[in-house]
Scaffold this active site. Structure first.
Site, PDB file in Angstrom:
ATOM      1  N   CYS A  66     -30.821  -8.315  -4.997  1.00  0.00           N
ATOM      2  CA  CYS A  66     -31.934  -9.257  -4.862  1.00  0.00           C
ATOM      3  C   CYS A  66     -33.191  -8.515  -4.388  1.00  0.00           C
ATOM      4  O   CYS A  66     -33.101  -7.511  -3.674  1.00  0.00           O
ATOM      5  CB  CYS A  66     -31.547 -10.337  -3.848  1.00  0.00           C
ATOM      6  SG  CYS A  66     -32.832 -11.557  -3.508  1.00  0.00           S
ATOM      7  N   SER A 110     -35.158  -9.324  -2.147  1.00  0.00           N
ATOM      8  CA  SER A 110     -35.263  -9.316  -0.686  1.00  0.00           C
ATOM      9  C   SER A 110     -34.593  -8.089  -0.083  1.00  0.00           C
ATOM     10  O   SER A 110     -35.043  -7.562   0.938  1.00  0.00           O
ATOM     11  CB  SER A 110     -34.639 -10.585  -0.100  1.00  0.00           C
ATOM     12  OG  SER A 110     -35.344 -11.724  -0.527  1.00  0.00           O
ATOM     13  N   HIS A 147     -37.066  -5.433  -0.373  1.00  0.00           N
ATOM     14  CA  HIS A 147     -38.136  -5.584   0.616  1.00  0.00           C
ATOM     15  C   HIS A 147     -37.773  -4.870   1.924  1.00  0.00           C
ATOM     16  O   HIS A 147     -38.643  -4.321   2.601  1.00  0.00           O
ATOM     17  CB  HIS A 147     -38.389  -7.069   0.914  1.00  0.00           C
ATOM     18  CG  HIS A 147     -39.127  -7.788  -0.180  1.00  0.00           C
ATOM     19  ND1 HIS A 147     -40.033  -7.173  -1.014  1.00  0.00           N
ATOM     20  CD2 HIS A 147     -39.092  -9.098  -0.568  1.00  0.00           C
ATOM     21  CE1 HIS A 147     -40.528  -8.052  -1.860  1.00  0.00           C
ATOM     22  NE2 HIS A 147     -39.972  -9.230  -1.615  1.00  0.00           N
ATOM     23  N   HIS A 166     -26.716  -9.817   0.367  1.00  0.00           N
ATOM     24  CA  HIS A 166     -26.575 -11.186   0.887  1.00  0.00           C
ATOM     25  C   HIS A 166     -26.266 -12.197  -0.208  1.00  0.00           C
ATOM     26  O   HIS A 166     -26.173 -13.381   0.067  1.00  0.00           O
ATOM     27  CB  HIS A 166     -27.870 -11.598   1.606  1.00  0.00           C
ATOM     28  CG  HIS A 166     -29.064 -11.642   0.707  1.00  0.00           C
ATOM     29  ND1 HIS A 166     -29.688 -10.500   0.261  1.00  0.00           N
ATOM     30  CD2 HIS A 166     -29.725 -12.682   0.138  1.00  0.00           C
ATOM     31  CE1 HIS A 166     -30.696 -10.830  -0.536  1.00  0.00           C
ATOM     32  NE2 HIS A 166     -30.736 -12.148  -0.635  1.00  0.00           N
ATOM     33  N   CYS A 183     -27.706 -16.801  -3.446  1.00  0.00           N
ATOM     34  CA  CYS A 183     -29.131 -16.629  -3.130  1.00  0.00           C
ATOM     35  C   CYS A 183     -30.019 -16.992  -4.306  1.00  0.00           C
ATOM     36  O   CYS A 183     -30.603 -18.048  -4.362  1.00  0.00           O
ATOM     37  CB  CYS A 183     -29.438 -15.204  -2.664  1.00  0.00           C
ATOM     38  SG  CYS A 183     -31.212 -14.970  -2.300  1.00  0.00           S
TER      39      CYS A 183
END
Length: 388
Positions: free
Chosen positions: A60, A62, A65, A81, A188
């Site tokens: 993902c 994220s 990031h 996650h 997610c």
């Protein structure tokens, strides 16, 4: 007299709890560095905890990031996650799952007791590790060690590892027949986008929507808009290679801001006769958040921030942009209460109410995690699934 079978199962579980598991995991030791495949020790679950054998995990934005430093968390850490796996063992007091159950870890927990969990429309449980990341489970410690050092956990999950431990409030039991290499996306990306349309924005039949960013989450927003009955769904992205996939899942048209001399919000206002009904920012940039707000109808438009914004940046706007009637809102995990909603979403998938196949462009063995992140950064993938 106790059943010998039940007694045997109880003994088996107790024995499992005694063992530290050694396995492979992708550890992020430093920012801007590749993941390092290491042997880690995964401690047994404590009371109200669950140890899970990972089967599949998605990559993902994220997670990236964190690697890039725009989502600040302590290091070293095992990221990941968005995943699905099978319960290996449980700690004392766990009642909602048992060894052998198929499950999805929840990066947004649902304790069921805090003020947020008790609110009918809210979902960011007060016990989350997202708003103030500690890198631990709820007791303040991690279950991972590597080379004698503690390794922190990401959002109470950490799925870039063959085994992980989560709090019971951070795991949901799902349909035993579900394909884990697909439904992991419900952990997610899919839920975040789909829920932003149907639950957060509450997209209406016959409406016009604009979706900024056509990655995995953006495409899931498109799917949600379509499911809600939107008449026009306009995809916005500077990567034209994503347009075909967006139209495949429901976009009625796609535009590239670089093709116009005027601001994209003005283009969208003209295309929609004064502004779209619903807009979604699924990139995580301040400038596109403003554009998404401005492109929606000033008297009744709804704009939803879905993308994770850069750290330590603020938005400055004229209050008149909202005073006329626009609604500006944000949501994490599509506004879904995780423990309640994830099993239902998996059930909907199994009932063929939506497909996840179009979101999965690459499947790689877990050890090729760095290759998967390069595919993400280069814009060549929608979702890469790592399998164990």
């Amino acid at each position: 007299m106790k059943s010998p079978i039940l007694h045997s199962e109880a003994l088996k579980i107790c024995v499992q709890l005694l063992f530290v598991i050694k396995c492979k995991a992708a550890v992020l030791w430093e920012l801007e560095k590749p993941f390092s495949i290491e042997e880690v020790e995964v401690a047994p679950p404590k009371a109200y905890e669950v140890r899970i054998k990972m089967v599949a995990t998605g990559i993902c934005r994220s997670d990236d990031h964190v690697v890039r430093g725009s989502l600040v968390t302590p290091l070293p850490m095992i990221l990941g996650h968005e995943a699905a796996g099978i319960v290996e063992s449980i700690g004392e007091g766990v009642t909602t799952v048992k060894p052998g159950d198929k499950v999805i870890p929840l990066f947004v927990p649902q304790c069921g007791k805090c003020s947020v969990c008790k609110h009918p429309e809210a979902n960011i449980c007060c016990k989350n590790d997202l708003t103030n990341p500690r890198g631990t489970l709820s007791d303040g410690t991690s279950r991972f060690t590597c080379k004698g050092k503690p390794i922190l956990q990401f959002l109470g999950t950490s799925t870039f590892t063959q085994y992980t431990v989560v709090d019971e409030m951070s795991v949901a039991k799902i349909d035993a027949a579900s394909p884990l290499e697909k439904v992991c996306l419900i952990g997610c990306g899919f839920s975040t986008g789909y829920g932003s349309a149907i639950k957060v924005a509450k997209v209406t039949q016959g409406s016009t929507c604009a979706v900024f960013g056509l990655g995995g989450v953006g495409l899931s927003v498109v799917m949600g808009c379509k499911a809600a009955g939107a008449a026009r769904i306009i995809g916005v992205d500077i990567n034209k290679d994503k347009f075909a996939k967006a139209k495949e899942v429901g976009a009625t048209e796609c535009i590239n801001p670089q093709d116009y001399e005027k601001p994209i919000q003005e283009v969208l206002q003209e295309m929609s006769g004064g502004g779209v009904d619903f807009s979604f920012e699924v990139i995580g940039r301040i400038d596109t958040m403003i554009s998404a707000l401005l492109c929606c109808q000033k008297a009744y438009g709804v704009s939803v921030i879905v993308g994770v914004p850069p750290n330590s940046q603020n938005i400055s706007i004229n209050p008149m942009l909202l005073l006329n009637g626009r609604t500006w809102k944000g949501a994490i995990f599509g506004g879904f209460k995780s423990k309640d909603s994830v099993p239902k979403l998996v059930a909907d998938f199994m009932a063929k109410k939506f497909s996840l196949d179009s979101l999965i462009t690459h499947v790689l063995p877990f050890e090729k995690i760095n290759e998967g992140f390069e595919l993400l950064r280069s814009g060549k993938s929608i979702r890469t699934i790592l399998t164990f």
